[in-house]
Each structure stands twice: as structure tokens, then as C-alpha cells.
Design a protein around this motif. Structure first.
Motif, PDB file in Angstrom:
ATOM      1  N   HIS A 194       9.113  12.813   2.925  1.00 18.62           N
ATOM      2  CA  HIS A 194       7.705  12.961   2.423  1.00 18.62           C
ATOM      3  C   HIS A 194       6.750  12.336   3.065  1.00 18.62           C
ATOM      4  O   HIS A 194       6.647  11.232   3.337  1.00 18.62           O
ATOM      5  CB  HIS A 194       7.616  12.475   0.992  1.00 18.62           C
ATOM      6  CG  HIS A 194       6.196  13.194   0.095  1.00 18.62           C
ATOM      7  ND1 HIS A 194       5.107  13.065   0.389  1.00 18.62           N
ATOM      8  CD2 HIS A 194       6.538  14.065  -0.974  1.00 18.62           C
ATOM      9  CE1 HIS A 194       4.366  13.422  -0.488  1.00 18.62           C
ATOM     10  NE2 HIS A 194       5.065  14.197  -1.225  1.00 18.62           N
ATOM     11  N   ALA A 195       6.085  13.426   4.067  1.00 18.35           N
ATOM     12  CA  ALA A 195       4.997  12.961   5.122  1.00 18.35           C
ATOM     13  C   ALA A 195       3.891  11.926   4.472  1.00 18.35           C
ATOM     14  O   ALA A 195       3.599  10.913   5.191  1.00 18.35           O
ATOM     15  CB  ALA A 195       4.550  14.118   5.712  1.00 18.35           C
ATOM     16  N   ASP A 196       3.375  12.032   3.320  1.00 17.71           N
ATOM     17  CA  ASP A 196       2.738  11.130   2.951  1.00 17.71           C
ATOM     18  C   ASP A 196       2.988   9.881   2.238  1.00 17.71           C
ATOM     19  O   ASP A 196       2.032   8.968   1.905  1.00 17.71           O
ATOM     20  CB  ASP A 196       1.608  11.900   1.409  1.00 17.71           C
ATOM     21  CG  ASP A 196       1.168  13.231   1.959  1.00 17.71           C
ATOM     22  OD1 ASP A 196       0.744  13.349   3.164  1.00 17.71           O
ATOM     23  OD2 ASP A 196       1.191  13.990   1.109  1.00 17.71           O
ATOM     24  N   VAL A 197       3.962   9.378   2.463  1.00 16.89           N
ATOM     25  CA  VAL A 197       4.740   8.024   2.015  1.00 16.89           C
ATOM     26  C   VAL A 197       3.861   7.162   3.069  1.00 16.89           C
ATOM     27  O   VAL A 197       4.007   7.239   4.166  1.00 16.89           O
ATOM     28  CB  VAL A 197       6.058   7.948   2.087  1.00 16.89           C
ATOM     29  CG1 VAL A 197       6.489   6.551   1.744  1.00 16.89           C
ATOM     30  CG2 VAL A 197       6.575   8.893   1.137  1.00 16.89           C
ATOM     31  N   HIS A 198       3.140   6.205   2.367  1.00 18.49           N
ATOM     32  CA  HIS A 198       2.357   5.086   2.998  1.00 18.49           C
ATOM     33  C   HIS A 198       3.531   4.139   4.169  1.00 18.49           C
ATOM     34  O   HIS A 198       4.657   3.811   3.526  1.00 18.49           O
ATOM     35  CB  HIS A 198       1.462   4.367   2.132  1.00 18.49           C
ATOM     36  CG  HIS A 198       0.390   3.420   2.892  1.00 18.49           C
ATOM     37  ND1 HIS A 198       0.634   2.401   3.325  1.00 18.49           N
ATOM     38  CD2 HIS A 198      -0.934   3.773   3.116  1.00 18.49           C
ATOM     39  CE1 HIS A 198      -0.570   1.680   3.952  1.00 18.49           C
ATOM     40  NE2 HIS A 198      -1.346   2.619   3.817  1.00 18.49           N
ATOM     41  N   PRO A 199       2.830   3.908   5.186  1.00 21.92           N
ATOM     42  CA  PRO A 199       4.037   2.740   5.890  1.00 21.92           C
ATOM     43  C   PRO A 199       4.165   1.578   5.017  1.00 21.92           C
ATOM     44  O   PRO A 199       5.306   1.176   4.919  1.00 21.92           O
ATOM     45  CB  PRO A 199       3.323   2.536   6.988  1.00 21.92           C
ATOM     46  CG  PRO A 199       2.103   3.657   7.237  1.00 21.92           C
ATOM     47  CD  PRO A 199       1.920   4.137   6.112  1.00 21.92           C
ATOM     48  N   ALA A 200       3.319   0.989   4.308  1.00 20.94           N
ATOM     49  CA  ALA A 200       3.604  -0.249   3.522  1.00 20.94           C
ATOM     50  C   ALA A 200       4.410   0.049   2.351  1.00 20.94           C
ATOM     51  O   ALA A 200       5.559  -0.806   2.152  1.00 20.94           O
ATOM     52  CB  ALA A 200       2.297  -0.704   2.950  1.00 20.94           C
ATOM     53  N   MET A 201       4.432   1.197   1.776  1.00 21.28           N
ATOM     54  CA  MET A 201       5.540   1.476   0.745  1.00 21.28           C
ATOM     55  C   MET A 201       6.898   1.555   1.555  1.00 21.28           C
ATOM     56  O   MET A 201       7.848   1.473   0.812  1.00 21.28           O
ATOM     57  CB  MET A 201       5.133   2.911   0.193  1.00 21.28           C
ATOM     58  CG  MET A 201       6.106   3.620  -0.915  1.00 21.28           C
ATOM     59  SD  MET A 201       6.044   2.499  -2.354  1.00 21.28           S
ATOM     60  CE  MET A 201       4.631   3.505  -3.339  1.00 21.28           C
TER      61      MET A 201
END
Length: 502
Positions: free
Chosen positions: A268-275
Motif C-alpha cells: 500500500h503506497a500510502d503507508v507512512h515511513p514511520a509506520m
């Protein structure tokens, strides 16, 4: 025996519809439906079943309270090891005693050999069912994971490891005052670290999609195995898929041990880097590379939540400038956040900003004077500088390292007012200059609290994207209510003493 599918009431075979709501009745095929267990729990509906047990909705015939009854399969009830394992679930849950874990209140056996547990009835939906609608927004996923972490923190503190965390064992309850309230269940294969092992406990239990690699290789595990399972669940909540590609469930057992998980951002491209960093740490093969325990898991989860939100809602405050400080990444570089908000979010933020008001010069956003500022208590009366320094005894400072402010000089800015007050006519009382916010400023706190609460109440209909932020704000206000009321009462007492002293 027939049952009403709407109200779950039981009726004889010759009845056609429910007299309460006119719903057509259905024939009951389960022989346990309608039976009274333990002399007081009448089974009225089967809620679900698994390989070892079934769960029924029951009504307490004396106090008319809905309960859940979990029954052990009759063939397993004849096995002393399985009976003991069933009883251990009750012992484990009662040892933990946490609000996010389904309560077990009793254990018993009927005359015909039916072994059962009496449980709290939770009218919720399994997380697995909610996941069928697609990935969750990040804040919702983190909220659910944090509640699971709270329950696991208590469980691990009491030396209990769940060992079978999966979406089916997480119930989500929609309450009037709380969305997505979590209840963990099914501690049937939980491991109690300080209790003797059961015969056959060297077997591997659990679900292939969520089992920790060290549990596959060895039964010598600790609470970090549950952290791994939580990483798989959080991965699925934000991507809609498991961390590994597979053709058969057995493939998962191998890949948990030998392959690196697919990065969440690939799913899922919208997953944030911190997550993504957080999830991948949970999924580390080596338990030593994961979070130390569930307390550590939750602490880092809250840090991730701050990085995900817009600056105006989740970021920290820079007390010197009175502006919102952008959260920084693990390496010190700025984390680029999407701070775009929709209309409802903007109304929420603008309303809170209006309630807080503009800070006075030389103060923090909450109106607290900064060290060294010349803020005024009332018109024309400057505030004495109470900033603390670190004087040394050689300079005449306090040996304890605390600078005690000296009395103002007679030729200072308040000297004329002080001399005039001393020389005033004793029969004419000196007018008291009051701060409109009270001596302690508690009135300002109350005004801001009431304004924020009013703006939250005005946003009755809001999109799902901000509902969780509003729920968080509402819970924060509830916690502040008592503190604000206490501060007001304290201020009134101080003002009363001030009047008496005059």
C-alpha cells in the motif's frame, strides 16, 4: 424448539412468529439451544464455534443478564489435559483482570459431562470481519493496536503469553462514548510462565499467518512472540494483506522463519515511513531486535502516531516560539507530513485555536510567562522576574542551587505605588487591582475548556478520517475536567485568603 432471530427468545415448536416483534421463527437444530446450564444460564443462540469449543449467547434466568457460555467439545472433555487447558484459560484471564480482555467469571461441568466457562458477553464484531472492507486509516489502526498493547502489557506483567493473537480473537465494540473499543479473547492456549507445563505442551499451537518464528522453531518463548503477532495484525490493518505471499497456509510457517516480510509500502503506497519502520521492527526474526515488551511497543506506537498527524493536531509545541514543532524522524531529519485538512477538520482546528486565543507577548501558548519576561499581572504592575539560575556559593547564591529573588529596590518601578499605599488614609481602603483570570489564571483554563468542548459538540457529524481524532480530544477533555475544577477551587481558596489578609 424455535428461536426468534431478532430477540433470540425461544418458543415451542407450534409457534410461528415472535409475539414481541412479529418476526418469523426459525427451527433450532443445535440440541444445546434452550438448555439451562449450571441451573441458571439458558442457552439461546450459538455465536460461533472452533476446533475445540463453541460459544453460546445465554441469559441468566434469575437476573435477566446476557452472558456468553463457552463449552468444550464433549470428546475433548474426557481428556484430562484438554480439561486442564480449558480451565487454564479462566485462570489466565482472571490473573490479568484488564478492561480490554473479555472477563471470565465462572467454570463448571453439568451432570452429563458438559464442561463450560461463563464469560462476559461482548456485542462486538471480530476485527477479521472489519478487515473485509479494506485497509484502515492509520490513526484507526494505531488506536486498535494501542488498546491491544495495553491488554498485553498487563498480561505479560502477570507472566501470561497469549500465543494466538489474530484478528478473529480481537473484538471491536462500538460504544456511545468510544469508537472501536477493543476486547481480546480466547486465552485457551495462553502460556503461564510461572505455572507447570501441561502434558503435550511441546506442541505448536497458533495460526500460521500470525505465529512468531521462534515459536515455530521452539516452544521457549516470551512476550515478544505476542509483539510479532501484533506486528502481523497491524500490517494487515494498514495494507489489507499479510506480510508474506503464499499459496498454502503451510508456506507461511516456512516464510516466517526464512524470508523477510514484504514492506508495507509495497502493498500500500500510502503507508507512512514511520509506520513502516515500526511494523518491520515488530516483525524482526530475532526477538532481541523487536520492542522489549508491550510497554515499549505502546510507547513507540504513540511516537509514531504523533509523526503521522498534522502539526496542528498531533505535533508537539515549541514553548519558546509558541508554534507547533514538526516531529523529527529517528535520524533527526524532518518527516514530511501531509498537513492538508478537509473542511470539518479545519472547523475543528479553527474552533480550538479560537478557544485557546492568541498568547500574550512573552508567554507560552497557554499564557504562562516565559523565564525573564516582564509580563504584567494587572495594569501598570510588572511581574517580578522569577527565573531560576545556578548561582555558586562564591557569588552569594544559594548553596542548594536555587536563586531566591531579592526584594525590589525602593527606587524600583513599584516603589511609588507601594509608598502611596502605605501613606493612604486608613479609613479609605486601597482598591484591589484584580486579574480578570483570577490570581492563578484558572478562569482562563475554564473558559478555554468550555470553548473547546462546545466546538467538539458542534461537530456531531464528521467523516471517519477525523472521528478518531475527535474521540481522542474528547477523552483528553474528560481527563482535564477534574483538573480544571480542582484548579478553580484552589484559586477561590487563595483569593479568599487574600481578602482576609487585606
Amino acid at each position: 424448539m424455535k428461536v426468534c432471530p431478532r430477540c433470540s427468545e425461544l418458543y415451542p415448536d407450534d409457534a410461528d412468529q415472535c409475539p414481541k416483534d412479529a418476526t418469523p421463527l426459525r427451527t433450532v437444530l443445535d440440541p444445546l439451544i434452550g438448555k439451562t446450564v449450571g441451573g441458571r444460564f439458558r442457552l439461546i443462540q450459538r455465536l460461533g464455534s472452533g476446533g475445540m469449543s463453541s460459544v453460546y449467547l445465554a441469559r441468566h434466568v434469575l437476573i435477566d443478564r446476557l452472558m456468553a457460555i463457552k463449552t468444550l467439545r464433549r470428546d475433548l472433555a474426557r481428556d484430562p489435559v484438554q480439561r486442564d487447558r480449558f480451565l487454564r484459560e479462566a485462570r489466565a484471564v482472571n490473573r490479568i483482570n484488564h478492561e480490554n480482555i473479555v472477563e471470565i467469571s465462572d467454570f463448571g461441568e453439568t451432570e452429563d459431562g458438559l464442561v463450560y466457562l461463563v464469560m462476559e458477553y461482548v456485542p462486538g464484531e471480530p476485527l477479521l470481519k472489519l478487515l473485509a472492507d479494506g485497509p484502515f486509516i492509520p490513526l484507526r489502526a494505531l488506536d486498535i493496536a494501542e488498546q491491544c498493547g495495553n491488554a498485553l502489557s498487563r498480561a505479560h506483567q502477570m507472566n501470561v503469553i497469549h500465543r494466538d493473537l489474530k484478528p478473529e480473537n480481537i473484538l471491536i465494540v462500538q460504544r456511545r462514548d468510544r469508537r472501536d473499543y477493543v476486547k481480546l479473547l480466547d486465552f485457551g492456549i495462553a502460556k503461564i510462565l510461572d505455572a507447570p507445563s501441561l502434558t503435550g505442551s511441546q506442541q505448536i499451537f497458533g495460526t500460521p499467518g500470525y505465529i512468531a518464528p521462534e515459536y515455530i522453531q521452539s516452544t521457549d518463548i516470551d512476550g515478544r512472540a505476542d509483539i510479532y503477532s501484533m506486528g502481523c495484525i497491524l500490517y494487515e490493518m494498514v495494507t489489507g494483506a499479510l506480510p508474506f505471499d503464499y499459496e498454502y497456509p503451510g508456506d507461511l510457517l516456512v516464510k516466517h522463519v526464512t524470508e523477510a516480510p514484504v514492506k508495507p509500502s509495497v502493498r500500500h503506497a500510502d503507508v507512512h515511513p514511520a509506520m513502516e519502520v515500526f511494523i518491520l521492527r515488530c516483525l524482526a526474526k530475532d526477538p532481541d531486535e523487536r520492542f522489549r515488551d508491550a510497554f515499549h511497543f505502546n510507547a513507540e506506537l504513540r511516537a509514531v502516531r504523533e509523526r503521522l498527524g498534522p502539526d496542528s493536531s498531533w505535533g508537539g509545541l515549541d514553548e519558546k516560539s509558541g508554534t507547533h514543532a514538526r516531529p523529527r524522524g529517528r535520524e533527526g531529519s524532518d518527516v514530511h507530513l501531509d498537513t492538508s485538512v478537509d473542511g470539518d477538520q479545519r472547523r475543528l482546528f479553527d474552533g480550538i485555536a479560537q478557544a485557546l486565543g492568541e498568547p500574550r507577548p512573552g508567554t507560552t501558548p497557554y499564557g504562562v510567562p516565559l523565564p525573564g519576561s516582564r509580563d504584567t499581572i494587572a495594569e501598570g504592575i510588572p511581574r517580578e522576574d522569577l527565573s531560576l539560575e545556578d548561582p555558586s556559593p562564591e557569588k552569594g547564591g544559594s548553596p542548594a542551587g536555587l536563586a531566591i529573588p531579592e526584594s525590589p529596590a525602593l527606587d524600583g518601578p513599584i516603589a511609588p505605588a507601594a509608598i502611596e499605599a502605605v501613606q493612604a488614609d486608613p479609613e479609605t481602603p486601597t482598591p484591589l487591582v484584580r486579574n480578570r483570570f483570577g490570581l492563578l489564571g484558572a478562569t482562563r483554563w475554564r473558559q478555554r475548556y468550555d470553548a473547546i468542548a462546545q466546538h467538539l459538540d458542534a461537530l456531531e457529524a464528521s467523516p471517519p478520517e477525523i472521528a478518531h481524532a475527535m474521540a481522542f480530544a474528547a477523552r483528553t477533555l474528560e481527563e482535564l475536567e477534574e483538573a480544571v475544577a480542582s484548579a478553580q477551587a484552589y484559586q477561590e481558596a487563595v483569593e479568599a485568603l487574600n481578602e482576609r489578609a487585606r
